[in-house]
Motif scaffolding. Structure first.
Motif, PDB file in Angstrom:
ATOM      1  N   ASN A 193      -4.496  -0.929  -0.814  1.00 16.19           N
ATOM      2  CA  ASN A 193      -5.794   0.184  -0.532  1.00 16.19           C
ATOM      3  C   ASN A 193      -5.566   0.521   0.889  1.00 16.19           C
ATOM      4  O   ASN A 193      -6.200  -0.017   1.678  1.00 16.19           O
ATOM      5  CB  ASN A 193      -7.108  -0.390  -0.840  1.00 16.19           C
ATOM      6  CG  ASN A 193      -8.112   0.358  -0.826  1.00 16.19           C
ATOM      7  OD1 ASN A 193      -7.843   1.570  -0.640  1.00 16.19           O
ATOM      8  ND2 ASN A 193      -9.343  -0.046  -1.044  1.00 16.19           N
ATOM      9  N   LYS A 194      -4.843   1.745   1.024  1.00 17.22           N
ATOM     10  CA  LYS A 194      -4.774   1.908   2.415  1.00 17.22           C
ATOM     11  C   LYS A 194      -3.750   1.005   3.008  1.00 17.22           C
ATOM     12  O   LYS A 194      -2.712   0.698   2.548  1.00 17.22           O
ATOM     13  CB  LYS A 194      -5.717   2.379   3.314  1.00 17.22           C
ATOM     14  CG  LYS A 194      -6.747   3.491   2.530  1.00 17.22           C
ATOM     15  CD  LYS A 194      -7.716   4.061   3.495  1.00 17.22           C
ATOM     16  CE  LYS A 194      -8.626   5.165   2.692  1.00 17.22           C
ATOM     17  NZ  LYS A 194      -9.774   5.567   3.333  1.00 17.22           N
ATOM     18  N   LYS A 195      -4.083   0.253   4.172  1.00 17.07           N
ATOM     19  CA  LYS A 195      -3.197  -0.725   4.648  1.00 17.07           C
ATOM     20  C   LYS A 195      -3.724  -2.242   4.272  1.00 17.07           C
ATOM     21  O   LYS A 195      -3.276  -3.072   4.648  1.00 17.07           O
ATOM     22  CB  LYS A 195      -3.439  -0.757   6.199  1.00 17.07           C
ATOM     23  CG  LYS A 195      -2.611   0.462   6.823  1.00 17.07           C
ATOM     24  CD  LYS A 195      -2.290   0.513   8.044  1.00 17.07           C
ATOM     25  CE  LYS A 195      -1.850   1.638   8.574  1.00 17.07           C
ATOM     26  NZ  LYS A 195      -0.523   1.392   9.380  1.00 17.07           N
ATOM     27  N   THR A 229      -1.187   1.759  -5.596  1.00 17.11           N
ATOM     28  CA  THR A 229      -2.582   1.486  -5.515  1.00 17.11           C
ATOM     29  C   THR A 229      -3.265   0.943  -6.836  1.00 17.11           C
ATOM     30  O   THR A 229      -2.595   1.079  -7.941  1.00 17.11           O
ATOM     31  CB  THR A 229      -3.261   2.790  -4.972  1.00 17.11           C
ATOM     32  OG1 THR A 229      -3.344   3.724  -6.107  1.00 17.11           O
ATOM     33  CG2 THR A 229      -2.597   3.501  -3.771  1.00 17.11           C
ATOM     34  N   SER A 230      -4.608   0.578  -6.369  1.00 13.16           N
ATOM     35  CA  SER A 230      -5.376   0.003  -7.558  1.00 13.16           C
ATOM     36  C   SER A 230      -5.356   1.147  -8.741  1.00 13.16           C
ATOM     37  O   SER A 230      -5.687   0.819  -9.924  1.00 13.16           O
ATOM     38  CB  SER A 230      -6.477  -0.742  -7.252  1.00 13.16           C
ATOM     39  OG  SER A 230      -7.276   0.113  -6.512  1.00 13.16           O
ATOM     40  N   GLY A 267      -1.709  -8.685  10.234  1.00 10.42           N
ATOM     41  CA  GLY A 267      -2.444  -7.927   9.107  1.00 10.42           C
ATOM     42  C   GLY A 267      -1.953  -6.621   8.280  1.00 10.42           C
ATOM     43  O   GLY A 267      -2.590  -6.192   7.535  1.00 10.42           O
ATOM     44  N   GLU A 268      -0.495  -6.692   8.579  1.00 15.85           N
ATOM     45  CA  GLU A 268      -0.099  -5.380   7.815  1.00 15.85           C
ATOM     46  C   GLU A 268       1.189  -5.863   6.892  1.00 15.85           C
ATOM     47  O   GLU A 268       1.788  -6.793   7.313  1.00 15.85           O
ATOM     48  CB  GLU A 268       0.313  -4.530   8.762  1.00 15.85           C
ATOM     49  CG  GLU A 268      -0.776  -3.463   9.689  1.00 15.85           C
ATOM     50  CD  GLU A 268      -0.290  -2.303  10.065  1.00 15.85           C
ATOM     51  OE1 GLU A 268       0.761  -1.738   9.779  1.00 15.85           O
ATOM     52  OE2 GLU A 268      -1.031  -1.905  10.956  1.00 15.85           O
ATOM     53  N   LEU A 269       1.255  -5.219   5.786  1.00 16.92           N
ATOM     54  CA  LEU A 269       2.544  -5.377   5.046  1.00 16.92           C
ATOM     55  C   LEU A 269       3.739  -5.068   5.692  1.00 16.92           C
ATOM     56  O   LEU A 269       4.030  -3.691   6.097  1.00 16.92           O
ATOM     57  CB  LEU A 269       2.403  -4.633   3.489  1.00 16.92           C
ATOM     58  CG  LEU A 269       3.829  -4.757   2.868  1.00 16.92           C
ATOM     59  CD1 LEU A 269       3.633  -6.010   2.084  1.00 16.92           C
ATOM     60  CD2 LEU A 269       3.417  -3.668   1.621  1.00 16.92           C
ATOM     61  N   LYS A 276      -4.735   1.301 -15.751  1.00 13.87           N
ATOM     62  CA  LYS A 276      -4.683   1.263 -14.247  1.00 13.87           C
ATOM     63  C   LYS A 276      -4.493  -0.047 -14.007  1.00 13.87           C
ATOM     64  O   LYS A 276      -4.611  -1.203 -14.368  1.00 13.87           O
ATOM     65  CB  LYS A 276      -5.828   1.908 -13.373  1.00 13.87           C
ATOM     66  CG  LYS A 276      -6.209   3.464 -14.008  1.00 13.87           C
ATOM     67  CD  LYS A 276      -6.805   4.075 -12.805  1.00 13.87           C
ATOM     68  CE  LYS A 276      -7.169   5.491 -13.312  1.00 13.87           C
ATOM     69  NZ  LYS A 276      -6.163   6.380 -13.439  1.00 13.87           N
ATOM     70  N   VAL A 277      -3.755  -0.153 -12.487  1.00 22.39           N
ATOM     71  CA  VAL A 277      -3.340  -1.329 -11.910  1.00 22.39           C
ATOM     72  C   VAL A 277      -4.762  -2.251 -11.688  1.00 22.39           C
ATOM     73  O   VAL A 277      -4.418  -3.480 -11.938  1.00 22.39           O
ATOM     74  CB  VAL A 277      -2.691  -1.013 -10.590  1.00 22.39           C
ATOM     75  CG1 VAL A 277      -2.540  -2.214  -9.679  1.00 22.39           C
ATOM     76  CG2 VAL A 277      -1.387  -0.191 -10.767  1.00 22.39           C
TER      77      VAL A 277
END
Length: 154
Positions: free
Chosen positions: A107-109, A83-84, A44-46, A2-3
């Motif tokens: 991981n979510k945001k 996601t991870s 704080g957001e991508l 996994k990642v």
């Protein structure tokens, strides 16, 4: 695999920029840190990714003069993410389909890290090398008296 396995090995150093940063400063950071991408964050957001590909395109378009250009102008505002817990086979497929060299891990945001196609390739090679070593050890420890065509009885 996994990642999260790659992130654990790779470490947690992240480099980010804002969409309102000058492209020259972002390019300088990438050169100073010898990295091929920056995650673009706002409040704080991508909001995007800036990679060598986007930089090359804007440099050509602007005739090499990016002194007044902002990151927002060049960034990919819809980057591919995972996601991870995403399986490595899925990540490889996604990166190949989109010709993506870098992928933010979310991981979510919350930004957890960035993996590169190089990281993915290295993980695959390391996994295959481990499997080959295990198979060679198994063959080396083949029980005596067994012909090579007959598998050992369990």
């Amino acid at each position: 695999m996994k990642v999260s396995d790659i992130l654990r090995i790779k470490g947690g150093t992240l480099y980010t920029t804002s969409p309102d940063e000058s492209l020259f400063n972002a390019l300088k950071l990438m050169a100073d840190r010898d990295i091929g991408s920056l995650v673009v964050m706002e409040h704080g957001e991508l909001v995007g990714m800036l990679t060598v590909r986007e930089l090359t395109q804007v440099l050509v378009k602007m005739g090499g003069n990016v002194s007044t250009t902002m990151v927002r102008t060049a960034m990919d505002d819809a980057p591919l993410t995972c996601t991870s817990e995403t399986d490595m086979d899925e990540v490889r497929r996604m990166m190949l389909d989109r010709h993506a060299r870098y992928m933010p891990v979310m991981n979510k945001k919350m930004l957890m890290g960035v993996i590169s196609f190089h990281d993915v390739a290295r993980a695959v090679v390391d996994s295959q090398n481990f499997e080959n070593q295990m198979l060679k050890a198994y063959i080396h420890d083949w029980p005596e008296g067994q012909e090579s065509a007959d598998p050992p009885k369990l």
